[in-house]
Design a protein around this motif. Sequence first.
Motif, PDB file in Angstrom:
ATOM      1  N   LEU A   1       0.839  -1.147  -0.117  1.00 29.73           N
ATOM      2  CA  LEU A   1      -0.096   0.003  -0.147  1.00 29.73           C
ATOM      3  C   LEU A   1       0.842   1.213  -0.013  1.00 29.73           C
TER       4      LEU A   1
ATOM      5  N   GLU B   1       1.259   5.466   0.241  1.00 31.22           N
ATOM      6  CA  GLU B   1       0.605   6.787   0.717  1.00 31.22           C
ATOM      7  C   GLU B   1      -0.356   7.444  -0.110  1.00 31.22           C
TER       8      GLU B   1
ATOM      9  N   ALA C   1      -5.702   5.253   1.078  1.00 28.52           N
ATOM     10  CA  ALA C   1      -4.715   5.667   2.009  1.00 28.52           C
ATOM     11  C   ALA C   1      -4.667   6.852   2.425  1.00 28.52           C
TER      12      ALA C   1
ATOM     13  N   TYR D   1      -3.209   7.190   5.996  1.00 33.05           N
ATOM     14  CA  TYR D   1      -2.284   6.214   6.146  1.00 33.05           C
ATOM     15  C   TYR D   1      -0.625   6.710   5.788  1.00 33.05           C
TER      16      TYR D   1
ATOM     17  N   VAL E   1       0.400  -3.543   4.153  1.00 33.65           N
ATOM     18  CA  VAL E   1       0.830  -2.389   4.883  1.00 33.65           C
ATOM     19  C   VAL E   1       1.783  -2.625   5.731  1.00 33.65           C
TER      20      VAL E   1
ATOM     21  N   CYS F   1      -2.839   4.482  10.466  1.00 33.43           N
ATOM     22  CA  CYS F   1      -3.871   5.189   9.711  1.00 33.43           C
ATOM     23  C   CYS F   1      -4.868   5.603  10.767  1.00 33.43           C
TER      24      CYS F   1
END
Length: 75
Positions: free
Chosen positions: A5, A7, A12, A17, A62, A68
Amino acid sequence: DLPELTEDDPMAIGLGYKKDTATVDGAVQTKHTAEQSCSSCVLYTSKSDTAGTCTIFAGKQVSATGWCTAYAKKA
Ligand code: SF4
């Protein structure tokens, strides 16, 4: 392996995140504390020392050190 994942992923961004909890802006994320990270979040399943899956971000990995706004401490 599942892709990481990033940013800049729209979801996100929506959940604030960050790959490294140390880079979260405490002035913006007022509930964030330094000891919070994906590795201690109830939604996290570890897949390696550095990454795992999160039930919110399906199909992605992640960072263990990530964070997050949906963070919830594992019991
Ligand atoms: Fe990390 Fe938890 Fe947010 Fe998922 S919900 S990205 S495991 S802090």
